[in-house]
Each structure stands twice: as structure tokens, then as C-alpha cells.
Design an enzyme around this catalytic site. Sequence first.
Site, mmCIF file in Angstrom:
data_model
loop_
_atom_site.group_PDB
_atom_site.id
_atom_site.type_symbol
_atom_site.label_atom_id
_atom_site.label_comp_id
_atom_site.label_asym_id
_atom_site.label_seq_id
_atom_site.Cartn_x
_atom_site.Cartn_y
_atom_site.Cartn_z
ATOM 1 N N SER A 167 38.621 37.622 26.481
ATOM 2 C CA SER A 167 40.201 36.840 27.291
ATOM 3 C C SER A 167 41.258 37.234 25.892
ATOM 4 O O SER A 167 41.293 36.726 24.897
ATOM 5 C CB SER A 167 40.013 35.839 27.984
ATOM 6 O OG SER A 167 39.005 35.860 28.986
HETATM 7 N N1 SAH Z 1 35.378 34.873 28.784
HETATM 8 C C1 SAH Z 1 35.063 36.226 28.122
HETATM 9 C C2 SAH Z 1 35.612 37.598 29.390
HETATM 10 C C3 SAH Z 1 34.332 38.352 29.928
HETATM 11 S S1 SAH Z 1 35.471 39.476 30.873
HETATM 12 C C4 SAH Z 1 35.278 36.775 27.046
HETATM 13 O O1 SAH Z 1 35.814 35.903 26.606
HETATM 14 O O2 SAH Z 1 34.679 37.503 26.094
HETATM 15 C C5 SAH Z 1 35.123 39.019 32.583
HETATM 16 C C6 SAH Z 1 32.868 39.431 32.369
HETATM 17 O O3 SAH Z 1 32.681 38.162 33.498
HETATM 18 C C7 SAH Z 1 32.631 40.313 31.993
HETATM 19 O O4 SAH Z 1 32.042 40.171 30.946
HETATM 20 C C8 SAH Z 1 32.119 41.014 33.233
HETATM 21 O O5 SAH Z 1 30.827 41.295 33.041
HETATM 22 C C9 SAH Z 1 31.790 39.485 33.723
HETATM 23 N N2 SAH Z 1 31.036 39.438 35.733
HETATM 24 C C10 SAH Z 1 32.246 40.069 36.358
HETATM 25 N N3 SAH Z 1 31.324 40.136 37.632
HETATM 26 C C11 SAH Z 1 30.296 39.232 37.308
HETATM 27 C C12 SAH Z 1 29.571 38.461 38.759
HETATM 28 N N4 SAH Z 1 29.926 38.818 39.846
HETATM 29 N N5 SAH Z 1 28.680 37.550 37.989
HETATM 30 C C13 SAH Z 1 28.376 37.480 36.440
HETATM 31 N N6 SAH Z 1 29.663 37.797 35.800
HETATM 32 C C14 SAH Z 1 30.285 38.395 35.844
#
Ligand code: SAH
Length: 199
Positions: free
Chosen positions: A52
Site C-alpha cells: 500500500s
Molecule cells: N497491507 C499490505 C497490502 C497488501 S494488498 C501491504 O502493505 O503489503 C492486499 C492483500 O490482501 C493481498 O496480498 C491479497 O492477496 C490479500 N487478500 C485478498 N483477498 C483476501 C481474502 N479474502 N483473505 C485474505 N487475504 C486476502
Amino acid sequence: MVEKIRTFGVTNNRVLDIMNIIPRHLFIADGEKTSECYSDYPINIGFCQTISQPYIVAYMTEQLEIKSTDKILEIGTGSGYQTAILAQLALKVYTIEIIPELLATAIRIIDLLGIDNVKFLNENGYNGWQREQPFDKIILTCAPEIIPENLISQLSKNGKMILPLGKFNQSLCIISIDEDVTTRKEDLPVRFVPMVKEL
Ligand code: SAH
């Protein structure tokens, strides 16, 4: 990076100090220049997911009003960057990621940093973490189209939850519980990856 975030209006010094300390470049795959890792935008972390934007990480963290005694549930570990920041502020962080490869990398980096108050789960976050509830705070870093009521039920009676909500036009949604009264507030427009419905 942190000075820029401050000019955008994040004032919580504890959050800003921690963001100054956590090395964001470690959470981003090799090949990205270190200087780029401290610019204020999201970066690809593989599997069509992104780490993010730092300002949004800071903003969401500030909005959660984390106490050192808090138990936090995070859905969407991704790179683990947000997880590491939460772990410095709270007592314990429970983080769920649906993509096993991303989770494995996040575990390795968080371990490397010596952060030891995080529990990880490779699952669909829609179910929350039944066995460890209730949580003082819940943060989603992937966007559902409607609020997962199941997650609200895992909040403590003075709990707070923040999530990006919507499909194309997303905005942050902040849910606060004060004993029996639940309030919902729509906040900043944002753009997050969708929350996957099925494993
Ligand atoms: N806070 C993280 C953002 C990651 S992007 C950072 O700063 O790196 C969002 C993440 O949510 C992705 O890795 C994706 O695989 C995960 N995601 C999407 N749907 C999901 C679900 N139903 N349960 C768990 N994780 C999920």
C-alpha cells in the site's frame, strides 16, 4: 517519506516514528531501487498485489487509535509492511493472507526484523479468526464490496474497524462500537485490490 506523510495531515508521532524505523524496502522484491521504495505510492509485490501507499498505511494506522494493550486482526498481510507497523504499536497482531507465497515472504521478513508478536494464518479472511476473537481493532487492506458482518461480530465491545469498501469507487469505512452502539463513517476515497471471495 515520513515528512511528506506529515504534510498530508498525519500527526500521530508514534505512528510516524515507527514508519521512520521500519525498512519498507525489505518488504519489496529485489529489482526495485531502494530510493523508489520510500516514495509515496503503491508498488507491485507479485501475484497481482501491491504494497500500500505509505500515506494510506499511516492514515489507516492513525485512525485505528491503537493502544499498547490492543489485539489486532489484519486481513490481507500482503508484503507484511502494514503488519510490522501494527506489531510495533499493539500487544499482538493476528494477520490473515490468502496467497501462501506472499505470506511465506512476509513471515520471513518480519522474523528477520525480530518482530515476535505476530501470528499468521493462510486462509480466506472473510471468516476472520474465530478462535482468537474478540479483537480490539480490525483492519482490512483488501476491499470487499459489502461490509463483512461476520468480521464486525469479532470486534470487542469498544472495538474499531477500518476497511476499504466498494468495487470501482472505493472509500475507507470506519466502524466504531461503543458498548451496544455501532457507528459507521465513510472516509477518504481509496483504491485497494479486491477482497477475494473464494479460496
Ligand atoms: N497491507 C499490505 C497490502 C497488501 S494488498 C501491504 O502493505 O503489503 C492486499 C492483500 O490482501 C493481498 O496480498 C491479497 O492477496 C490479500 N487478500 C485478498 N483477498 C483476501 C481474502 N479474502 N483473505 C485474505 N487475504 C486476502
